[in-house]
Design a protein around this motif. Structure first.
Motif, PDB file in Angstrom:
ATOM      1  N   SER A  28       0.790  -1.216   0.000  1.00 15.14           N
ATOM      2  CA  SER A  28       0.000   0.000   0.000  1.00 15.14           C
ATOM      3  C   SER A  28       0.830   1.277   0.000  1.00 15.14           C
ATOM      4  CB  SER A  28      -0.935   0.007   1.216  1.00 15.14           C
ATOM      5  OG  SER A  28      -1.762   1.129   1.214  1.00 15.14           O
ATOM      6  N   TYR A  29       2.063   1.229   0.417  1.00 15.12           N
ATOM      7  CA  TYR A  29       2.838   2.445   0.605  1.00 15.12           C
ATOM      8  C   TYR A  29       3.943   2.603  -0.435  1.00 15.12           C
ATOM      9  CZ  TYR A  29       0.531   3.612   4.934  1.00 15.12           C
ATOM     10  OH  TYR A  29      -0.411   3.989   5.855  1.00 15.12           O
ATOM     11  N   PRO A  30       4.265   3.858  -0.765  1.00 11.36           N
ATOM     12  CA  PRO A  30       5.375   4.106  -1.692  1.00 11.36           C
ATOM     13  C   PRO A  30       6.716   3.759  -1.058  1.00 11.36           C
ATOM     14  CG  PRO A  30       4.413   6.192  -0.951  1.00 11.36           C
ATOM     15  CD  PRO A  30       3.591   5.087  -0.359  1.00 11.36           C
ATOM     16  N   GLY A  31       7.737   3.599  -1.902  1.00  9.29           N
ATOM     17  CA  GLY A  31       9.057   3.166  -1.473  1.00  9.29           C
ATOM     18  C   GLY A  31       9.748   4.036  -0.449  1.00  9.29           C
ATOM     19  N   SER A  32       9.405   5.326  -0.370  1.00 10.97           N
ATOM     20  CA  SER A  32      10.092   6.215   0.566  1.00 10.97           C
ATOM     21  C   SER A  32       9.632   6.025   2.012  1.00 10.97           C
ATOM     22  CB  SER A  32       9.880   7.677   0.163  1.00 10.97           C
ATOM     23  OG  SER A  32       8.502   8.029   0.263  1.00 10.97           O
ATOM     24  N   VAL A  33       8.569   5.291   2.222  1.00 10.99           N
ATOM     25  CA  VAL A  33       8.012   5.108   3.566  1.00 10.99           C
ATOM     26  C   VAL A  33       8.810   4.040   4.323  1.00 10.99           C
ATOM     27  CG1 VAL A  33       5.943   4.430   4.856  1.00 10.99           C
ATOM     28  CG2 VAL A  33       5.728   5.820   2.793  1.00 10.99           C
TER      29      VAL A  33
END
Length: 143
Positions: free
Chosen positions: A89-94
């Protein structure tokens, strides 16, 4: 195709019943060669799934620490490598910790059952439930 996968996902990826947890714990105990893992019912970790750079103002959110575009996959596996849960669900920067704290398994507290635990890497906070990093378990082997 996606609809077919979603329909079958629950048949393949699911948590063991409370009755099956002892068997999963036994399998992990054997893998670890340590009685400290007899109540461990899974291992949790995350990885980055490479994607094409998204267009738009939030494209940079998908750049991870290794400088490529990705989305985060968090998974829980049992002693045989079977997926028990997946969360994308989350983008790579998270950071992994934020993904965990916002994942359905953490928010709902649906797994593991009382008296059992999961192991995770240093990205997992040290909690009594639902996740316990492997280095905080007495007698646990370290890599």
């Amino acid at each position: 195709m996606c609809d077919a996968i979603i329909l079958l996902l629950g048949c393949v990826v699911h948590f063991p019943s409370v009755a099956q947890c002892a068997e999963v714990g036994c399998g992990i105990q054997q893998l670890a060669n340590s009685a400290a893992f007899s109540h461990c019912v899974g291992a949790i970790d995350g990885c980055h799934i490479r994607i094409k750079a998204p267009h738009g103002p939030h494209g940079q959110d998908y750049i991870n620490q290794k400088l490529f575009h990705s989305v985060q996959l968090q998974a829980i596996c049992d002693s045989t490598g079977k997926f028990l849960d997946v969360f994308v669900s989350y983008p790579g920067s998270v950071h992994d910790t934020r993904v965990l704290r916002n994942s359905p398994v953490f928010v709902s507290g649906c797994y593991p059952p009382h008296g059992y635990f999961l192991v995770g890497n240093g990205g997992c906070p040290c909690l009594s439930a639902p996740v316990t990093p492997h280095h905080s378990i007495p007698g646990a082997m370290t890599a």
